[in-house]
Write an enzyme that holds these catalytic residues in place. Structure first.
Site, PDB file in Angstrom:
ATOM      1  N   LYS A  89      11.189 -44.898  18.784  1.00  0.00           N
ATOM      2  CA  LYS A  89      10.082 -45.227  19.691  1.00  0.00           C
ATOM      3  C   LYS A  89      10.573 -45.152  21.133  1.00  0.00           C
ATOM      4  CE  LYS A  89       6.944 -48.452  18.562  1.00  0.00           C
ATOM      5  NZ  LYS A  89       6.483 -49.780  18.061  1.00  0.00           N
TER       6      LYS A  89
HETATM    7  C1  E4P Z   1       3.385 -50.653  17.196  1.00  0.00           C
HETATM    8  O1  E4P Z   1       4.073 -49.681  17.136  1.00  0.00           O
HETATM    9  C2  E4P Z   1       3.490 -51.659  18.250  1.00  0.00           C
HETATM   10  O2  E4P Z   1       4.796 -52.037  18.482  1.00  0.00           O
HETATM   11  C3  E4P Z   1       2.705 -52.865  17.912  1.00  0.00           C
HETATM   12  O3  E4P Z   1       1.531 -52.546  17.265  1.00  0.00           O
HETATM   13  C4  E4P Z   1       2.548 -53.782  19.078  1.00  0.00           C
HETATM   14  O4  E4P Z   1       1.621 -54.750  18.814  1.00  0.00           O
HETATM   15  P1  E4P Z   1       1.867 -56.280  18.658  1.00  0.00           P
HETATM   16  O5  E4P Z   1       1.657 -56.886  19.991  1.00  0.00           O
HETATM   17  O6  E4P Z   1       0.822 -56.705  17.679  1.00  0.00           O
HETATM   18  O7  E4P Z   1       3.254 -56.488  18.149  1.00  0.00           O
END
Ligand code: E4P
Length: 224
Positions: A89
């Site tokens: 990522k």
């Molecule tokens: C996904 O790849 C993201 O990291 C994630 O959905 C972030 O969202 P959150 O705030 O629910 O962790």
């Protein structure tokens, strides 16, 4: 539509894979922190768990403090060496786009994250990132629109035949899952509780109670 689990907790990943047949996992620094493990321990444990599951991708986010594309590439290469399942990522900003392009050219799959507009999603498609992650919840939590811009991303990707898969991320509600599916997003990533709540319904509980009462009050056959 595929489901990815948004978590770095091994017990949740096991439930998602074994019980529900999830298609993959996404993690971020918050999830790693919530796992109670160090970054290296958390990703090593996940790498071991997925080592016999080649079709189960796991997105792992690089250190968010990294500033330059070179630094991002270096850490991405290190992290990807832990597991063939790992997708790296990378933040969707100028240095992130440069890094992700290089990584994809080198055969390292990327998930371009922290996308908040359709405009931001175009370069991830053009450079052939494996995934792009528009965030819904972070905007809708504050009353801003989130799903409308995801729909624009879906339309743009169809129009230009981008192969990059769209992960609707930061999903908080059943309604967001439903809308993501209706607009033709490839993947929804969410926590286990959001996922499980999406197939619960008070009418189903009411119906079950109604049928239980009927079952209990059905005439039974007399055996002479
Ligand atoms: C996904 O790849 C993201 O990291 C994630 O959905 C972030 O969202 P959150 O705030 O629910 O962790």
């Amino acid at each position: 539509m595929k489901y990815f689990l948004d978590s770095a907790k091994l017990d949740e990943i096991e439930i998602a894979y074994e019980q529900y047949g999830f298609d993959g996992v996404t993690t971020n620094p918050k999830h790693i922190m919530n796992s109670g493990k160090s970054f290296n321990r958390a990703i090593r444990d996940i790498a071991v768990y997925v080592s016999d599951k080649p079709e189960f991708p796991v997105s792992v986010e690089i250190n968010p403090h990294l500033q330059t594309a070179d630094e991002m590439i270096q850490m991405a290469e290190e992290v990807s060496s832990f597991s063939n399942n790992f997708v790296i990522k990378i933040p969707t900003n100028k240095q992130g786009i440069i890094a992700a392009r290089q990584l994809e050219l080198r055969g390292i799959k990327t998930n371009m994250t922290l996308v908040f507009s359709a405009a931001q999603s175009i370069m991830p498609g053009k450079i052939g990132a494996k995934y792009v992650s528009p965030f819904v919840g972070w905007k809708e939590d504050f009353g801003d629109e989130g799903l409308a811009s995801v729909k624009q991303v879906v339309d743009i990707y169809k129009m230009y035949h981008f192969d990059t898969e769209i992960i609707v991320a930061a999903v908080r509600t059943a309604k967001q899952i439903q809308e993501a599916a209706l607009m033709g997003a490839d993947i929804v990533t969410c926590g286990l509780s959001v996922f499980e709540a999406s197939f619960e319904n008070p009418y189903t509980d009411f119906g079950l109670k109604t049928f239980q009462d009927a079952w209990d009050n059905t005439k039974t056959e007399q055996v002479i």
